[in-house]
Structure formats: structure tokens, C-alpha cells
Design a protein around this motif. Structure first.
Motif, PDB file in Angstrom:
ATOM      1  N   ALA A   1      22.091  29.870  70.215  1.00 52.28           N
ATOM      2  CA  ALA A   1      22.804  28.609  70.385  1.00 52.28           C
ATOM      3  C   ALA A   1      21.930  27.492  69.811  1.00 52.28           C
ATOM      4  O   ALA A   1      20.843  27.238  70.331  1.00 52.28           O
ATOM      5  CB  ALA A   1      23.086  28.355  71.863  1.00 52.28           C
ATOM      6  N   VAL A   2      22.386  26.847  68.741  1.00 51.30           N
ATOM      7  CA  VAL A   2      21.550  25.839  68.084  1.00 51.30           C
ATOM      8  C   VAL A   2      21.592  24.495  68.796  1.00 51.30           C
ATOM      9  O   VAL A   2      20.728  23.649  68.583  1.00 51.30           O
ATOM     10  CB  VAL A   2      21.932  25.666  66.594  1.00 51.30           C
ATOM     11  N   VAL A   3      22.623  24.285  69.648  1.00 50.43           N
ATOM     12  CA  VAL A   3      22.682  23.142  70.554  1.00 50.43           C
ATOM     13  C   VAL A   3      23.111  23.694  71.911  1.00 50.43           C
ATOM     14  O   VAL A   3      23.584  24.829  71.993  1.00 50.43           O
ATOM     15  CB  VAL A   3      23.697  22.064  70.063  1.00 50.43           C
ATOM     16  N   PRO A   4      22.939  22.942  73.002  1.00 49.66           N
ATOM     17  CA  PRO A   4      23.426  23.443  74.295  1.00 49.66           C
ATOM     18  C   PRO A   4      24.894  23.843  74.191  1.00 49.66           C
ATOM     19  O   PRO A   4      25.734  23.054  73.774  1.00 49.66           O
ATOM     20  CB  PRO A   4      23.224  22.242  75.220  1.00 49.66           C
ATOM     21  N   SER A   5      25.197  25.076  74.557  1.00 45.44           N
ATOM     22  CA  SER A   5      26.509  25.637  74.234  1.00 45.44           C
ATOM     23  C   SER A   5      27.098  26.427  75.390  1.00 45.44           C
ATOM     24  O   SER A   5      26.410  27.223  76.041  1.00 45.44           O
ATOM     25  CB  SER A   5      26.410  26.561  73.013  1.00 45.44           C
ATOM     26  N   LEU A   6      28.394  26.222  75.589  1.00 46.53           N
ATOM     27  CA  LEU A   6      29.181  26.982  76.551  1.00 46.53           C
ATOM     28  C   LEU A   6      30.161  27.858  75.792  1.00 46.53           C
ATOM     29  O   LEU A   6      30.848  27.393  74.881  1.00 46.53           O
ATOM     30  CB  LEU A   6      29.957  26.016  77.462  1.00 46.53           C
ATOM     31  N   VAL A   7      30.241  29.126  76.176  1.00 43.13           N
ATOM     32  CA  VAL A   7      31.291  30.007  75.682  1.00 43.13           C
ATOM     33  C   VAL A   7      32.286  30.202  76.821  1.00 43.13           C
ATOM     34  O   VAL A   7      31.937  30.679  77.896  1.00 43.13           O
ATOM     35  CB  VAL A   7      30.748  31.360  75.198  1.00 43.13           C
ATOM     36  N   GLN A   8      33.507  29.793  76.552  1.00 40.82           N
ATOM     37  CA  GLN A   8      34.580  29.846  77.547  1.00 40.82           C
ATOM     38  C   GLN A   8      35.460  31.042  77.190  1.00 40.82           C
ATOM     39  O   GLN A   8      36.067  31.075  76.122  1.00 40.82           O
ATOM     40  CB  GLN A   8      35.353  28.533  77.469  1.00 40.82           C
ATOM     41  N   LEU A   9      35.510  32.030  78.077  1.00 42.31           N
ATOM     42  CA  LEU A   9      36.254  33.255  77.798  1.00 42.31           C
ATOM     43  C   LEU A   9      37.536  33.306  78.614  1.00 42.31           C
ATOM     44  O   LEU A   9      37.573  32.876  79.765  1.00 42.31           O
ATOM     45  CB  LEU A   9      35.403  34.482  78.119  1.00 42.31           C
ATOM     46  N   ALA A  10      38.565  33.848  77.995  1.00 44.99           N
ATOM     47  CA  ALA A  10      39.799  34.135  78.712  1.00 44.99           C
ATOM     48  C   ALA A  10      39.654  35.476  79.412  1.00 44.99           C
ATOM     49  O   ALA A  10      39.158  36.440  78.816  1.00 44.99           O
ATOM     50  CB  ALA A  10      40.970  34.178  77.737  1.00 44.99           C
ATOM     51  N   GLU A  11      40.083  35.545  80.671  1.00 46.25           N
ATOM     52  CA  GLU A  11      39.983  36.816  81.394  1.00 46.25           C
ATOM     53  C   GLU A  11      40.774  37.903  80.678  1.00 46.25           C
ATOM     54  O   GLU A  11      40.360  39.067  80.636  1.00 46.25           O
ATOM     55  CB  GLU A  11      40.499  36.658  82.823  1.00 46.25           C
ATOM     56  N   ALA A  12      41.911  37.516  80.081  1.00 47.97           N
ATOM     57  CA  ALA A  12      42.750  38.482  79.366  1.00 47.97           C
ATOM     58  C   ALA A  12      42.421  38.525  77.870  1.00 47.97           C
ATOM     59  O   ALA A  12      43.241  38.938  77.061  1.00 47.97           O
ATOM     60  CB  ALA A  12      44.222  38.142  79.565  1.00 47.97           C
TER      61      ALA A  12
END
Length: 231
Positions: free
Chosen positions: A175-186
Motif C-alpha cells: 500500500a503506497v498510501v494508507p489504504s482500505l480494501v473494502q470487500l463484498a461478502e458475496a
């Protein structure tokens, strides 16, 4: 390429929104105003081959270059969905947002559970209202209307031009900057092992329970709640 953009709000902070394949800025119809209410000036693009933006060659690197050409660097927040998340990750080192959110990013389109291919995506250009509604049972009627309108403008050659990403591992090394990965449960893109790999590379990972791939349309409230601390 200079991309077509839509802006909401006049806040001092800047947020960038980058849609996925087949869509355009209208996919963010609820997210843009919600961020504007939180004090952002929100800029959403139409990627090349989508909406009112130009047509041309289609490769992930070109989508990223267009973002750098069009959008301001140093934004407080950048959110990309699917193809938009892939494009954002390839542009992140140059755009340098303070925080990046990758919503079900198309980094690893090689699921054994789904028959996904460039040709399948391209064929969706001819989708009917019934097909869109059946595939997205949680969408509001307005989102179905918008999807049909954006499909009418979409250049399906974008899917064929992205053939090299199908079956490829495009997960960023870090992650080159502070990063969130938001995943779908499905999600058809990620499982627990993939989520763990992302965390090992410096990404925070959050899953929106019950949501499908287009989280912000499937569950707007869940989408916004999962951004707590990031917006």
C-alpha cells in the motif's frame, strides 16, 4: 486523456471517485452527495470508453494515466470500485491521496466459481432491464435505470482491451498510501486467504456483510459504515 467529471459540494477537502467497468460517474449518485455533506468537494470521473469521456486504446495503465492527467494530486480521499480500484492503485503513487479506498478491486479476476471472461463482460452491453434487476436484486429502481443508460454509452471494447488482466495477479506489492480494501461478502474476487494476503501487504481489510460486488449500490448504508475512520 482528459476525462469527463462530475462534482458535488464545495468543501475544503477533496474526494475522488472512480467507477468500475460498464458504469460512469452516475454510479456514485448517493455516495457523492453523502461525502459533500461531510465537507468534501467530490470529483467523480467517467473512465475512457465510459459515459461522456473519449474512446481510444484500453489498457489498465492508460486508465491510470488518464486519472493522473485529469484529477488533482494530494486529495484527502480517493475511492475506486472494481476496475476503478485497479486504475487507482496504478495511479496512487502519482496521485498521492492521503487515504485510498479500494472497493472490491479487480486485482485478481480469476475466480474458479464464476465464468468470467472479456467476452462475457462485452456481451453484457445487450443486457435487458430484467437481466440487470435479476443479477442485482438489492438495487433500487433508479440504479437499474442508470445501469441501462450507462450500458448504452459504454464502449464494450474496454472489456476486450483488458483481456490481459483476466487470470492475472495484479495485487499491489504494498500500500503506497494508507489504504482500505473494502470487500463484498458475496464477492467472486476474494476469499479469506486473499484477504490475509492483502493485510500482509499493508492494507486494512473490511468486509460488508451481505453485499455483492457493487457494494455502494447493494448496501449504501453498509458501504458508508465500513468507511468509518477513513472519511
Amino acid at each position: 486523456m482528459q476525462l469527463n467529471t462530475r462534482t458535488w459540494g464545495e468543501g475544503d477537502r477533496v474526494a475522488l471517485l472512480i467507477h468500475g467497468i460498464m458504469a460512469d460517474h452516475r454510479t456514485w449518485r448517493k455516495v457523492g452527495p453523502a461525502l459533500a455533506e461531510r465537507g468534501y468537494r467530490v470529483i467523480a470521473v467517467d473512465l475512457r470508453g465510459h459515459g461522456a469521456s473519449g474512446r481510444g486504446e484500453y489498457r489498465p495503465e492508460l486508465f491510470a494515466d488518464d486519472l493522473v492527467e485529469t484529477l488533482p494530486s494530494g486529495a484527502e480521499l480517493a475511492i475506486g470500485h472494481s476496475l476503478g480500484a485497479l486504475s487507482l492503485s496504478l495511479a496512487a503513487e502519482r496521485l498521492r491521496p492521503a487515504r485510498a479506498v479500494y472497493s472490491d478491486p479487480a486485482w485478481n479476476v480469476n475466480s474458479p466459481q464464476e465464468n468470467v471472461s472479456p467476452e462475457v463482460f462485452a456481451q453484457f452491453k445487450a443486457a435487458t432491464r430484467e437481466m440487470v434487476a435479476e443479477l442485482n436484486p438489492r438495487w433500487e429502481e433508479e440504479d437499474v435505470d442508470i445501469e441501462l443508460a450507462t450500458l448504452g454509452l459504454w464502449d464494450e471494447k474496454t472489456a476486450l482491451g483488458l483481456a490481459a488482466m483476466f487470470g492475472s495477479d495484479l495485487v499491489p506489492a504494498k500500500a503506497v498510501v494508507p489504504s482500505l480494501v473494502q470487500l463484498a461478502e458475496a464477492s467472486f474476487l476474494y476469499d479469506a486467504a486473499e484477504a490475509a494476503r492483502l493485510e500482509a501487504r499493508g492494507f486494512e481489510v473490511r468486509t460488508v456483510k451481505g453485499a455483492g460486488h457493487t457494494i455502494h449500490r447493494d448496501d449504501f448504508d453498509g458501504f458508508m459504515a465500513s468507511l468509518d475512520g477513513w472519511i
